[in-house]
Structure formats: structure tokens, C-alpha cells
Design an enzyme around this catalytic site. Structure first.
Site, mmCIF file in Angstrom:
data_model
loop_
_atom_site.group_PDB
_atom_site.id
_atom_site.type_symbol
_atom_site.label_atom_id
_atom_site.label_comp_id
_atom_site.label_asym_id
_atom_site.label_seq_id
_atom_site.Cartn_x
_atom_site.Cartn_y
_atom_site.Cartn_z
ATOM 1 N N HIS A 33 0.619 -1.093 0.094
ATOM 2 C CA HIS A 33 0.010 0.094 -0.209
ATOM 3 C C HIS A 33 0.737 1.096 -0.030
ATOM 4 C CE1 HIS A 33 1.076 0.078 4.203
ATOM 5 N NE2 HIS A 33 0.557 -1.142 4.409
ATOM 6 N N HIS A 36 3.967 1.268 1.983
ATOM 7 C CA HIS A 36 5.278 0.592 1.464
ATOM 8 C C HIS A 36 5.787 1.534 0.678
ATOM 9 C CE1 HIS A 36 2.842 -2.904 2.749
ATOM 10 N NE2 HIS A 36 4.089 -3.345 3.541
ATOM 11 N N GLN A 60 6.557 -16.081 11.687
ATOM 12 C CA GLN A 60 6.124 -15.000 12.631
ATOM 13 C C GLN A 60 4.788 -15.105 12.927
ATOM 14 O OE1 GLN A 60 7.772 -12.012 9.580
ATOM 15 N NE2 GLN A 60 5.969 -10.869 10.312
ATOM 16 N N VAL A 176 2.241 6.170 7.226
ATOM 17 C CA VAL A 176 1.574 6.988 6.607
ATOM 18 C C VAL A 176 -0.103 6.587 6.957
ATOM 19 C CG1 VAL A 176 0.734 7.012 4.078
ATOM 20 C CG2 VAL A 176 3.167 6.709 4.534
ATOM 21 N N SER A 185 -2.157 -0.164 6.760
ATOM 22 C CA SER A 185 -1.674 -1.540 7.168
ATOM 23 C C SER A 185 -2.305 -2.546 6.026
ATOM 24 C CB SER A 185 -2.079 -1.822 8.501
ATOM 25 O OG SER A 185 -2.260 -3.127 8.652
ATOM 26 N N ARG A 187 -3.601 -5.201 6.710
ATOM 27 C CA ARG A 187 -4.588 -5.885 7.342
ATOM 28 C C ARG A 187 -5.864 -4.993 7.299
ATOM 29 N NH1 ARG A 187 -0.226 -8.653 10.597
ATOM 30 N NH2 ARG A 187 -0.430 -10.519 10.628
#
Ligand code: PAF
Length: 278
Positions: A33, A36, A60, A176, A185, A187
Site C-alpha cells: 500500500h 510501503h 512469525q 502513512v 496496514s 490488514r
């Protein structure tokens, strides 16, 4: 260029560095997004060549977490990186990163056991440190760019890179936000419309707490106010904490700063994290 094997990565890096060009790595799990994109742009300002890794790292995620459903948007990711003139995309598969018999894990302490994310995701920083340690040794970048949104992660990888003499300077990049304050994010796509409408409360609560601290309120009162606002919007709070920005240790007052406010909370099945400086 996209590479998927270690020998191909070595060849590509040798040619990128042919004229001793500096390199910056942006480690990602894809689902890219604008946050990034801002990391890639910072990488570009720091180094002659930009490498972006895309690898959804299974180690993770706990078995109960969203590894299987984590958004995977490969084509759109490649288009975004091409538009930014990224020099190399490193896209290993799980067997390349964790071959049969893989038996080594980096176990970070210090900021990784600060009682924030680690309290709710005890597996997380071991997985992050191990994969980021591998990415650093594979790519050997001069710089690595991480978003401040994952603030504890930024502290953990910074510490690890220094402790293990990996020769990479880790740089944090400003979070951002959407226009209403929600931190970008991967998610956020999980949020149902009414959850999405409620989500900016996290940022509002942190800003309110930061204002109260600056105005001289004590830490406990600022935390209680923030927690109440978040719970009132329908979130189940994991933590709302005021910490030292470098060590992540609890602080008694703003005089013990620099200070960071950090939050994690769940709405429906989606868990969001965020933080701001005071
Ligand atoms: O922040 C992320 O996207 C991931 O935790 C990272 C740093 C790429 C490691 O898998």
C-alpha cells in the site's frame, strides 16, 4: 528484475553493485500500500539501488493467526514496484528460506521482551528476527527501511543488526495514514465497513493522550482516558502504553522521554496496532 533463488540473487546483486553502488533493502510481506511506497521512496533517497523483498514469513505467525488468509496481491505489488523503478524484487519461496532440516532461530531479547506485542504474540519477534537476519545476510544492504507503524519491530531489528554486526543501517520511516488518521496496514482490508469507520479511534486516543501528557497530566490518567475512548468505540484493547521511545521501558512521566504511545486492539477478528511520538 525478479529473483527467486539464492544463486540468482547473488548474480543480480553482483551486477547491481558492479560500480560499488550502495543498496537499500525494504523487507515486506507484499500486499503493498502507500505506506510501503513511502518506504521505497525513502530507500531511493538513501541508496543508489533499491531491493524490495516480498516474502510472507510463516515463522512469525502462530498457528491460530492469519498466515493462510494474509492478503497476497502479487501482480499489483509488482506493478507498484515497477512504477517506483525498484531495481530488484527478491521473492524466495518457503523452501528457499527454510530448507528441509532448517534448525536455527534468532531469539531477540531487550526491546523484543518489552511486554507489548510480545505479550500477545510470543512467537512473533523470534520469527521476525530470524527472517530479517536471513534477508540482511542474503542481500547485505547498506541500509534497510522499516515502517515506524511496527515500532517494536523497528527497535528489535535495529538492535539485532547492531548486536550481530550485520553492517546495515536500519532506518525508520514515518507512518502513512489514511485521511481520517487510520495507519495504513495490509490488514486494514479485513475490516468490515462499520469496523473501518470505528478504526480511526486508535489514532484519536493516542493524540488525546499525547495532548494530556504535554499539558502535564500524569501517565496513568492519560492511559486511562485513551483506553476508555478505544473501548467505547467497540475495540477490545490489548494494550495502550506510554513507553520510552528507545528502550520501550515504562516511564513515570514525560520527563523520562523521548516518549512513544503504543496501542494494540482488536475489533471483530481484526487486530490493529499503532503508535505516535509525544
Ligand atoms: O513488517 C513486515 O512486513 C514483516 O514483519 C517483515 C519485516 C517483512 C518480516 O517478515
Amino acid at each position: 528484475m525478479i529473483v527467486r533463488t539464492i544463486p540468482a540473487l547473488r548474480r543480480a546483486l553482483d551486477s547491481l553493485r558492479a560500480r560499488k553502488a550502495t543498496t537499500a533493502l525494504v523487507p515486506t510481506m507484499g500486499a503493498l500500500h502507500d505506506g510501503h511506497v513511502s518506504l521505497v521512496r525513502l530507500a531511493r533517497r538513501r541508496a543508489a539501488k533499491v531491493v524490495v523483498s516480498i516474502f510472507v514469513n510463516p515463522t512469525q505467525f502462530a498457528p491460530s493467526e492469519d498466515f493462510g488468509s494474509y492478503p497476497r496481491t502479487w501482480k499489483a505489488d509488482v506493478a507498484k514496484l515497477a512504477a517506483e523503478n525498484v531495481d530488484l524484487i527478491w521473492n524466495p519461496d518457503v523452501r528457499t528460506m527454510y530448507p528441509a532440516g532448517f534448525a536455527t532461530r534468532i531469539l531477540p531479547k531487550g526491546p523484543a521482551v518489552a511486554g507489548l506485542e510480545d505479550r500477545f504474540r510470543p512467537h512473533f519477534f523470534g520469527g521476525v528476527a530470524t527472517v530479517v537476519g536471513k534477508l540482511f545476510t542474503q542481500v547485505r544492504p547498506d541500509f534497510a527501511i522499516f515502517g515506524e507503524k511496527d515500532f517494536q519491530q523497528l527497535r528489535v531489528v535495529t538492535r539485532m543488526a547492531g548486536d550481530l554486526d550485520l553492517g546495515v543501517k536500519v532506518i525508520g520511516s514515518r507512518t502513512v495514514r489514511e485521511r481520517d488518521g487510520l495507519a495504513m496496514s495490509s490488514r486494514n482490508v479485513y475490516l468490515a465497513p462499520e469496523e473501518r469507520r470505528a478504526a480511526p479511534v486508535l489514532y484519536r486516543a493516542m493524540k488525546q493522550a499525547a495532548g494530556r501528557l504535554r499539558a502535564g497530566d500524569d501517565v496513568a490518567a492519560a492511559i486511562a482516558g485513551g483506553a476508555e475512548l478505544i473501548a467505547g468505540a467497540g475495540f477490545a484493547l490489548d494494550y495502550f502504553e506510554v513507553r520510552h521511545a528507545e528502550t520501550l521501558a515504562p516511564v513515570a512521566s514525560v520527563e523520562d522521554g523521548p516518549i512513544r504511545i503504543l496501542v494494540a486492539a482488536k475489533i471483530g477478528t481484526t487486530r490493529l496496532i499503532d503508535n505516535i511520538a509525544v
